[in-house]
Write an enzyme that holds these catalytic residues in place. Structure first.
Site: not given
Length: 807
Positions: A687, A718-721
């Site tokens: 993130y 990606t990490d989530w979002w």
């Protein structure tokens, strides 16, 4: 184990089934014990058969089996606790009068784990006890066992407060009561993160056990250790300082916007052993067992590429056991500052009987002890080099208890690997980094110098390396099944994909819990649209990890990352992970989001329980073992968070500013070892920003280093979002177009942010911009995703609940 738990072991699993593969449960129990670190012991442990034992502290019953967040939020079929496990062992006599009081109080005052994300409790309130009750228990029993518990996790750093890093007044009062009343006191600290242990010098504690969060079998594992059924095999993977303020990252941790990694390469023991040995309570690599070992260096030989060290290990004690042999190197600091010692290799012996000897041979690649010159002080900027001088090797039980094993000479500077400047500090954000200075007494002292900053143009690098496009084939559109059958090559299929199909491949299935997979999954990739599935592209299901499979169904809860690494036994980690991979197949998980590969930069990082060590070699070898074990079953691991996810507070905004040298030698090295040793199919970005650029937009990390230098061929998600942003080098690109240019293949779970915004128009059309995203870049993303899907087919399995409604 009780009959109830035995009945819950099975090699099959169905929805709603609470069964666990007995081999997986047994391996979890064994590794939780092997990762347990015995820090002090005057002979009280192991508890002799029949020892009358009084248990204090509510955590004996309300055992903390894992940390918080996606890395631990598993739905286990059971969790063992220390009280019940000691009872069931039959080895000691548990004080049932005291136990009944704790059980009643815990039932009346249940441990509430909390339901608000990021606001979970770091400890649970303790049951008060009168002095008279403690004194009566002392008269009834031979030994006291006090259990203290702590938790932290994702979005939940530890803090410098009682009940987190420090003991509460109630816990201190309990320790005072018990140590005053009992002749012998054992303390068990159940935690996923390091806490303050300076109170050891205040209270009369006879044995201290550091019980890392060990998953569903943790209670059984610690009972095994206390009673001597198994040895406590753990060795510390991070230094324990006397005071938090003595930690090298302490002055630069927890800021909401910027963290300067001013300690540079001097992370953990590299700092303490160089500058502050007296500040250490327990050194890196330390851990006691129930027997003693003599380590005798045999020989050291060198070749052009490696150094070989032989060590004879003899069990000189009275019980069987195994030892971890650790090899450290002193690197000559000519132009580059160097730590006093750095871990170069390690290995664990097999179990040795009293008097038995075993010879271990450790191999060290010269390239792995080279140093990165990011300033050009050796005359070779952006290169890994071996400076001339004597390389002195030590072998021993930990970083301090060592013997010299020999030396190797480098007669003139050797350039091991010439690279290029990448991910350097922005010139506008320079800071001073730690270096070694020689004091008036000739001893090393902390000094500082300006960190080298970026000198090269990222824009020019990207433009010079844009991938070419694959031409569209003539005739009928092939199916992905044709690729799997071998009748069509992958490049032809990629060339046939429309811009919309290419864009679909670059996204997950919009939200978490995709209906294409088992309930509670983290999301799907690949065949996420009806159009792609019509062309034979299968979806793959991701699930949170790494301490277990996070779905709505029951799944095994495994020892946390620190527990696994503390075993210093990659072979055992690989075996456990292979069994975990089999459970992934049974539960409907194609990609487990783990292992966590970040460095224990500071003891307050909430996610340290998921990570392995302050040392990149331990991190890399443990992570490689976990990845290799999982992927041996035809399912994928997804190592994370690439890179520098070293604090949870404001993690999506904080900018980790770190020198190229520290980045390559400390924070990326574990990832590099893991990629080299286990070839993961997927990797997840972090993130946070790294030198001003979010991980999901970081061309230099993903394309220049991961793919270009390391040869990684898998897909990057990606990490989530992710955070929305414009590409500073290519203003026509923003958000997912910016991401794709960086080489990050898939946005997970498919929307940009929690707001639900989905596939922005620019991704579909931006390859038409004169200075925009190219068709070749979109095809590159598809190539990475489809190569993964081809590699796992036909092991891929669907446990879907329906079709995603199409836009």
């Amino acid at each position: 184990m009780s009959e109830t738990l035995l009945s819950q072991k099975s090699t099959t699993a169905e929805a709603g089934d609470r069964t666990v593969d007995p081999a997986l449960a047994d391996a979890s129990r064994a590794l939780a014990a092997r990762g347990t670190v015995l820090l002090t012991n005057d002979g009280t442990l192991p508890l002799a058969a029949g020892t009358r034992t009084a248990l204090f502290g509510r955590i004996q019953k309300d055992w903390i089996a894992v940390g918080y967040g996606s890395g631990g939020d598993v739905n286990p079929p059971y969790v063992t606790n220390l009280l019940d496990s000691l009872r069931e062992s039959g080895s000691v006599q548990v004080d049932e009068q005291l136990a009944a009081r704790y059980e009643a109080w815990c039932a009346e005052n249940p441990a509430d784990p909390g339901e608000i994300w990021g606001a979970w409790p770091r400890h649970y309130p303790e049951m008060p006890l009168e002095d008279a009750a403690v004194n009566e228990a002392a008269r009834r029993n031979d030994v006291a066992v006090v259990v203290i518990g702590r938790a932290a996790g994702e979005d939940r750093d530890a803090v410098l407060e009682p009940g987190s890093y420090y003991l509460t007044d109630e816990e201190r009062g309990l320790l005072a009561q018990v140590t005053e009343a009992f002749e012998r006191t054992v303390v068990v600290v159940d935690t996923g993160n390091l806490i303050d242990l300076a109170w050891l010098e205040e209270f009369s504690v006879d044995a201290l056990v550091l019980a890392w969060a060990g998953g569903m079998e943790a209670g059984n594992a610690i009972a095994d250790v206390l009673t001597g059924a198994v040895e406590p095999g753990g060795r510390l993977t991070a230094t324990i300082a006397r005071r938090y303020e003595d930690c090298p990252a302490a002055p630069n941790f927890g800021d909401a916007a910027v963290t300067n990694y001013a300690e540079d390469i001097f992370v953990g023991y590299r700092y303490f052993e160089t500058f502050a040995q007296d500040a250490v309570l327990f050194p890196f690599g330390f851990g006691l067992g129930y027997t003693e070992f003599d380590l005798s260096p045999v020989d050291l030989t060198t070749s052009e590429g490696t150094i070989q060290l032989s060590v004879r290990v003899t069990n000189t004690g009275g019980r069987p056991g195994s030892e971890v042999v650790q090899a450290y190197v002193e690197v000559p600091g000519v132009a580059l500052s160097q730590p006093a010692r750095a871990l170069a290799a390690y290995a664990r012996t097999p179990e040795l009987a009293p008097g038995e000897s075993h010879e271990l041979r450790l191999s060290v690649d010269w390239a792995d002890i080279a140093s990165y010159d990011d300033a050009g002080v050796t005359g070779h900027r952006s290169a890994f080099v071996l400076e001339p001088g004597t390389y002195r090797f030590h072998v021993g039980h930990d970083v301090r208890r060592t013997s010299e094993a020999g030396t190797a000479e480098v007669l003139e500077l050797r350039v091991v690997e010439q690279l290029e400047e990448a991910a350097a500090v922005d010139p506008e954000h320079g800071f001073d980094r730690m270096v070694v200075r020689t004091g008036a007494d000739g001893r090393p002292e902390v000094g500082y110098e300006p960190v080298p900053t970026r000198t090269e143009s990222l824009r020019e690098r990207i433009l010079s390396r844009l991938p070419g496009a694959v031409a569209a084939p003539e005739g009928e559109q092939p199916s992905f099944q044709d690729v799997l059958d071998g009748s069509v090559d992958l490049e032809t299929f990629i060339g046939s994909l429309t811009p919309r199909e290419l864009a679909d491949i670059a996204y997950g299935d919009v939200t978490m819990d995709s209906p294409l997979g088992a309930a509670g999954n983290a999301g799907a990739i690949g065949g996420v649209s009806a159009a792609l599935r019509a062309r034979g592209v299968i979806p793959a299901i991701t699930t949170d990890g790494p301490s277990g499979i996070r779905i709505a169904d029951y799944a095994s809860l495994l020892p946390c990352g620190t527990a696994l690494a503390s075993a210093w036994d990659p072979a055992a980690v690989r075996e456990l992970s292979a069994l975990h991979g089999q459970e992934m197949l049974r539960k409907g998980s194609d990609i487990l989001l783990g292992p966590g590969m970040n460095i224990h930069r500071d003891p307050l990082c909430g996610r340290n329980f998921e990570y392995f060590s302050e040392d990149p070699l331990v991190s890399g070898l443990t992570g490689a073992a976990q990845v290799a074990g999982i992927q041996s079953q035809g399912v994928a691991a997804c190592p994370k968070h690439f890179a520098c996810n070293n604090q949870e507070f404001e993690r999506i905004w904080v900018d980790a500013r770190v020198s190229e040298r520290a980045l390559r030698e400390i924070y990326l090295r574990g990832f590099r070892i893991m990629v080299r040793e286990s070839s993961p199919w997927t990797i997840m970005t972090s993130y946070n920003k790294i030198n001003g650029v979010w991980g999901h937009y970081h061309y230099d990390l993903v394309t220049t280093i991961l793919r270009g230098e390391w040869g990684f061929e898998g897909l990057v998600m990606t990490d989530w979002w992710m955070r929305m942003a414009q590409d500073p080098d290519f203003p026509a690109l923003r958000d997912s177009a910016y991401r794709v240019r960086a080489g990050v293949d898939v946005l997970m779970p498919g929307s940009i942010e929690h707001s639900g915004d989905t596939k922005e128009d620019s991704v579909y059309e931006s390859h038409r911009f004169p200075d925009g995203l190219t068709l070749g870049e979109m095809q590159r993303t598809a190539r990475h995703v489809l190569t993964y899907l081809a590699a796992v087919h036909p092991q891929g399995h669907r446990m879907g609940r329906g079709e995603r409604p199409e836009d």
